[in-house]
Structure formats: C-alpha cells, structure tokens
Design a protein around this motif. Structure first.
Motif, PDB file in Angstrom:
ATOM      1  N   ALA A 152      -3.372   7.476   1.502  1.00 45.46           N
ATOM      2  CA  ALA A 152      -2.521   6.332   1.855  1.00 45.46           C
ATOM      3  C   ALA A 152      -1.071   6.799   1.874  1.00 45.46           C
ATOM      4  O   ALA A 152      -0.350   6.685   0.880  1.00 45.46           O
ATOM      5  CB  ALA A 152      -2.722   5.187   0.873  1.00 45.46           C
TER       6      ALA A 152
ATOM      7  N   SER B 284      -4.415   6.568  -4.568  1.00 42.71           N
ATOM      8  CA  SER B 284      -5.717   5.934  -4.381  1.00 42.71           C
ATOM      9  C   SER B 284      -6.724   7.003  -3.988  1.00 42.71           C
ATOM     10  O   SER B 284      -6.389   7.919  -3.227  1.00 42.71           O
ATOM     11  CB  SER B 284      -5.644   4.877  -3.278  1.00 42.71           C
TER      12      SER B 284
ATOM     13  N   ILE C 259      -0.512  -2.069   3.456  1.00 43.93           N
ATOM     14  CA  ILE C 259       0.820  -1.744   2.944  1.00 43.93           C
ATOM     15  C   ILE C 259       1.821  -2.604   3.722  1.00 43.93           C
ATOM     16  O   ILE C 259       1.834  -2.588   4.955  1.00 43.93           O
ATOM     17  CB  ILE C 259       1.154  -0.246   3.140  1.00 43.93           C
TER      18      ILE C 259
ATOM     19  N   SER D 168       3.522  -4.324   8.624  1.00 39.39           N
ATOM     20  CA  SER D 168       2.331  -4.398   7.786  1.00 39.39           C
ATOM     21  C   SER D 168       1.309  -3.429   8.355  1.00 39.39           C
ATOM     22  O   SER D 168       1.001  -3.485   9.551  1.00 39.39           O
ATOM     23  CB  SER D 168       1.742  -5.812   7.796  1.00 39.39           C
TER      24      SER D 168
ATOM     25  N   SER E  48       3.887   6.479  -0.169  1.00 39.28           N
ATOM     26  CA  SER E  48       2.539   6.942  -0.464  1.00 39.28           C
ATOM     27  C   SER E  48       2.018   6.200  -1.685  1.00 39.28           C
ATOM     28  O   SER E  48       2.774   5.884  -2.611  1.00 39.28           O
ATOM     29  CB  SER E  48       2.481   8.464  -0.602  1.00 39.28           C
ATOM     30  N   VAL E  49       0.752   5.882  -1.644  1.00 43.42           N
ATOM     31  CA  VAL E  49       0.122   5.073  -2.689  1.00 43.42           C
ATOM     32  C   VAL E  49      -1.023   5.878  -3.297  1.00 43.42           C
ATOM     33  O   VAL E  49      -1.849   6.440  -2.565  1.00 43.42           O
ATOM     34  CB  VAL E  49      -0.430   3.749  -2.099  1.00 43.42           C
TER      35      VAL E  49
ATOM     36  N   VAL F   1      -6.788   1.673  -0.437  1.00 45.44           N
ATOM     37  CA  VAL F   1      -5.651   0.798  -0.127  1.00 45.44           C
ATOM     38  C   VAL F   1      -5.968   0.122   1.198  1.00 45.44           C
ATOM     39  O   VAL F   1      -6.233   0.798   2.183  1.00 45.44           O
ATOM     40  CB  VAL F   1      -4.355   1.630   0.021  1.00 45.44           C
TER      41      VAL F   1
ATOM     42  N   ILE G 217       2.984   3.349  -6.343  1.00 50.16           N
ATOM     43  CA  ILE G 217       3.650   3.559  -5.043  1.00 50.16           C
ATOM     44  C   ILE G 217       4.828   4.520  -5.206  1.00 50.16           C
ATOM     45  O   ILE G 217       5.641   4.355  -6.103  1.00 50.16           O
ATOM     46  CB  ILE G 217       4.191   2.221  -4.479  1.00 50.16           C
TER      47      ILE G 217
ATOM     48  N   ALA H  79       1.565  -2.837  -1.872  1.00 49.09           N
ATOM     49  CA  ALA H  79       0.277  -2.250  -1.485  1.00 49.09           C
ATOM     50  C   ALA H  79      -0.842  -3.135  -2.013  1.00 49.09           C
ATOM     51  O   ALA H  79      -0.827  -3.526  -3.191  1.00 49.09           O
ATOM     52  CB  ALA H  79       0.151  -0.837  -2.049  1.00 49.09           C
TER      53      ALA H  79
END
Lengths: 294, 110, 158
Positions: free
Chosen positions: C118, C83, C94, C108, C80-81, C91, C61, C136
């Motif tokens: 993501a 993936s 979050i 959420s 931002s994640v 994802v 993350i 996440a």
C-alpha cells in the motif's frame, strides 16, 4: 524629486505582489507572512557550502556557474530526473509524433531529410547559431520553422504553439547532458554584446536590470524564493507556476512583466539577443531540456 | 497530435512471480478547476480527470477518484504484485467524458 | 544610462523590503476570502462521509510531504501504509483530505490485495499553507489517520 529608494522599493513590492500572485502567498495559519523565509530552505546552504557539494549536483555546477537545478528543492529535482514524473516528457513524446508527420506541399516530414530523431543528438549545443544565408542568428525554434518553410513547404509554427514547443523540446532533449557550446566569434560577437546591453539595462517601474537579481543575489532569498543565476540550459522548461511547459522567451517575458516593464514579442530580436548572451554566459552547463522549475 | 493525452506509463517488462513492482503513470491534462480565467477574463469551464481504473488481466486491482486539488498533468505511482503474465490496463476519464487509456504487457517468470 | 547607474546594486534588504511590503498588503486584501475557505470543519465532515462513525487511530501511515513546498500548484505527496496486503488483511482505501483548500476532497484510492504493497505517490494543489490528512481504511473496517503541516510559498517572482 526622487523618492527614497526604500519607498520606491516598498511601492514596487506592492505592485509586484499584487500583479504576480493570483495564487498563494507565503501564509501561515493566520495568513501572515512567515517571519523568517531566509531560514526556510537550509538545504540550499548545505548544497552550496564548499567543499560539501552534493555529488549529485556536480554535473550542474561548472566553475562559478550553477544551473537552476542546484537552486531547486530536492523534490523538484526528483521530478526533473524521472521521465514519468517529469511532465515535460509529454512534450517530448508529442514531438516524436510530429517528427514523422508529413506536412506541406513537398510531402515531407522532419524524418524524410533527417532520419530518426536521434540524428539530432548534439545539434542543439551550438544554438543559437549564425545562419549566413539569412544573415542572422537562428534559435532552434527558428531553424525548425526554416525547415518547415524551405524544405517542407509547410506553414511555420507560431512561437509558443504546442507544436513548436514540442519539437524544440524533442530536439534539445537529444542533447540532454551535453555542454552548451555556442560559437562566440564573427558576427555572433555583436549579438552577444547586444544581449549583454539588454541584460544590464534598467527597465520598467521597478527600475531594475536582470543583473540586480541574477548576478548580485543568486542563492539568496527574495521573499520565500531562492534567486537563481538565470541560466538557459533547461529550456523549454516545465514550470510548476505555469502548470505547463514554456520557452525561454516566455520566461524572459515573465521577468519583464515582473519588473513592470514593457515586454517584447516572443521570437523578437531582443529576446534572441538575450538568449545568445545568456547562452554564452552559461557556456559549459549541460542541456537539461526538459527541466522542471518552480 | 492525436495522442496528445496518451498517458505515459512505466511498468517492468518482466517480473518474478510474487514480486511487487511499481507502476508509474502520468497524463497530460489541465485539470481545470473552474475558477481559472483565460487571457480575456473568461472563466475556463471546470474539467478534471475524476477517475482512474486499473485492471490486471481484466480484474479491478486499483482505482482512484479525484477532486480539483489534483495537480495539472497528474502523476501517480502505485504497486502491483506479479501473479501472471498479461495485460495491465489504465483508463483515465475526465468530466467531459474523454477517456485516456493505455495497455502495458508484463511477462511473469517462475 | 551611465555605467555608474548600471553598477549600483540593490541591496538584499531593498529586495526583501520590496517583497515584504507587497506581501503584507496582499495578505490583508486576501484575508476576507481566505476566511471563507474550507477549514477543519469541512475536512471533518468529508471524513465522516468517507468512513462513517469509525474513529481513526494514529499510526501505520507514513506520510511524506515536503515541509516547505516550492509551489502550491504541485506538491509531491507520498503515502505508505503498513499492511501485509493479503486477502484477509489489506488496505482497501486511502483518502487524502485538505484542511486548507476551497474543497477538502483531494483524492480517494481503492486498493486490493493484488497491489502487494500500500504505497502511493502523487502531486496535489494547495491553495495555502495547511494541514493535510490521510486516512487509510483497512479490510476489517478499522481506520488510521496521519496529518502533516505544509508551508506553501510563492516567491518574489510569483
């Protein structure tokens, strides 16, 4: 028997803080003030240090004049710059809706006389403006209401009403990026001087004038906040603290409240005079409406 | 002022198939958290936008559930992948049951 | 009022003393209700409600929040994640959790492979300086966490 200035200031600070801070104060984990707010925003120094002025800030600096944009954090500037992120544009959109709305006994809308709102481009830069027929200067707000009453035969909108804010924001936004260039001759001179006198007059329990913050200490910290030069080119402005958009007169009212002084009615001659003086003082700065400020 | 709360949305008009694009949106709403008082000292009742549903050609692709800590006049950006031309619907709902919707169209090329 | 009077400057020290004194007073008054606000414990409880017994790992993350927020009413938050966001690996949620607000839940988000990426930006309220947590949840049920310290200020003019 005069109190020492330090005692007076301390007292004033207490009053100021208690009355003006229903929300958060500077608080670390323990709820105690951060010891060095002065170091809290080094970007300000970086941004202002000549000759390394951020190129993106250049349009907001005219000679020694710096728009409030320059003193804002980069995140707040980014919020102003993007039309979706900037909530002020919601008022622009509302204004657009009102522009074509027929009201009043004459069955007219703004568009009936002026056509598309784009015809307003460049108009706001010369406001406040002397109106000979009324023998007084008019702000954009007053001109809008003049049109409503005289041309549309509709009711005037109240100062700070959602409608008047939306229309003022829409019209000023048509001049976004253009330099403020109000006339300063003839009878306007007298109003500039009247506003100037108000600007320098000590007022309220803090016994301060506008200049004590905005001329003497711009760019410096008052607690955690950076003082600005008090320019008016971004109004109506979306203030994070208001969680909404407000007029210059509302901001002036807030300042007087913070000085623990009596306020004037919104739209009063005192605020109009201050608006005229401040517009003259900020001459050349670009209109930023709707700006975003802390 | 009927469209006072109409969400503002920005999506590209066209995109290449497979391209990932940003959706930016904002809606005018006070997000009253139920603890603010008005000028007369009366508590303003709680009413927040608590839900966002995003559909791309009718299919749920993104959503949000919100608490009182979302700022007034909420702003949100997220991403979508351009698969086919069509409609992107955003529906915000607040606790009073008011619904704020927009539909954007996108043309996907190639 | 004489010109002399007009020209007298308040020193920056005067202004700071004024502001600082008020500040300490307010901090003292505000301490009691502050202690009652949700803290880490409530944030932990909410996290357990959201992701169950899963132990979130560090990483993946990127959490972008200014270290110093100009106003607690609207603090920009970027998440931002990492993936691929494919049907098999994406994802799915979050969560943003506050450790210093009266209630810990902020927002959420439900994501899908149709997002392609993501990455989210939003603005949140912060009642005071605090840690913000972002969790996440991946499509395989694993979870990641990031935390960030944010100082919230209200300046001399509220």
């Amino acid at each position: 028997m005069p109190m020492s200035r330090g005692v007076l200031c301390a007292l004033a600070g207490f009053v100021l803080a208690v009355f003006s801070c229903p929300g958060p104060v500077v608080a670390g984990e323990s709820g105690v003030a951060s010891p060095s707010p002065v170091d809290a925003a080094p970007h300000i120094d970086a941004a202002l240090a000549a000759p390394r002025i951020d190129a993106a800030l250049a349009p907001y600096i005219v000679g020694a004049k710096r728009s409030g944009y320059v003193y804002a954090l980069p995140e707040t500037r980014a919020m102003q710059d993007d039309e979706i992120m900037n909530p002020g544009f919601a008022w622009v959109e509302r204004g657009r809706g009102l522009w074509t709305e027929v009201e009043g006994a004459n069955g007219k809308s703004c568009a009936s006389c002026h056509g598309p709102v784009e015809s307003m481009a460049g108009k706001a830069v010369s406001y406040p403006k002397w109106k000979a027929s009324m023998n007084r200067p008019v702000t954009v707000e007053r001109q809008i209401n003049f049109c409503r009453v005289a041309a549309m035969k509709a009711e005037p909108w109240e100062h700070e009403s959602p409608q008047l804010l939306a229309m003022t924001t829409l019209i000023k936004q048509q001049s976004r990026g253009l330099p403020m260039s109000m006339a300063d001759d003839g009878p306007m001179r007298e109003w500039i001087d009247r506003g100037k006198a108000l600007y320098f007059a000590r007022r309220g329990q803090l016994d301060m004038s506008c200049k004590h913050c905005h001329d003497d200490h711009p760019g410096e910290k008052l607690r955690a906040e950076t003082l600005s030069q008090a320019h008016v080119n971004g109004f109506p402005t979306y203030r994070l603290g208001w969680q909404g958009l407000g007029s210059l007169h509302r901001r002036l009212e807030t300042c007087y409240e913070q000085m623990r002084a009596e306020t004037y009615p919104l739209g009063s001659d005192e605020y109009v005079a201050l608006e005229i003086f401040l517009t003259d003082r900020g001459r050349g700065l670009p209109i930023e409406t709707p700006s975003v400020r802390r | 002022m009927a469209d006072e709360n109409k969400p503002r949305v920005r999506v590209p008009k066209t995109a290449k198939k497979g391209e990932i694009f940003e959706v930016k949106t904002s809606v005018t709403h006070p997000m009253e958290n139920g603890s603010r008082k008005d000028k007369d000292g009366n508590v303003v009742p709680r009413n927040i936008i608590n839900k966002l549903v995003v559909k791309y050609n009718g299919k749920d692709v993104f959503g949000g559930d919100f608490g009182t800590a979302v700022s007034a006049n909420p702003f949100l950006s997220f991403h979508l992948k351009a698969e086919e031309s069509g409609k992107i619907d955003l529906t915000w709902t607040d606790e009073s049951g008011a619904v704020f919707t927009t539909t954007e169209t996108i043309t996907v090329e190639g | 009022m004489s010109n002399n009077e007009n020209e007298r400057r308040l020193s920056r020290r005067d202004l700071l003393v004024a502001a600082g004194t008020g500040l300490v007073a307010v901090a003292g008054i505000a301490l009691a209700p502050r202690a009652a606000l949700a803290a880490e414990g409530e944030a932990d409880k909410l996290m357990a409600d959201l992701i169950g017994a899963t132990k979130p790992a560090e990483g993946k993350i990127t959490l972008t929040i200014p270290e110093l927020a100009e106003n607690g009413g609207a603090v920009p938050v970027g998440i931002s994640v990492e993936s691929p966001m494919t049907d098999k690996d994406y994802v799915k949620a979050i969560h943003i959790i506050s450790e210093g607000n009266p209630t810990p839940n902020v927002a959420s988000y439900t994501l899908s492979p149709a997002c392609g990426k993501a990455s989210i930006n939003m603005r949140m309220r912060m009642a005071k300086s605090q840690k913000v947590r972002v969790v996440a949840v991946m499509s395989d049920g694993s979870a990641y966490i990031a935390r960030k310290d944010v100082k919230v200020t209200t300046g001399g003019c509220g």
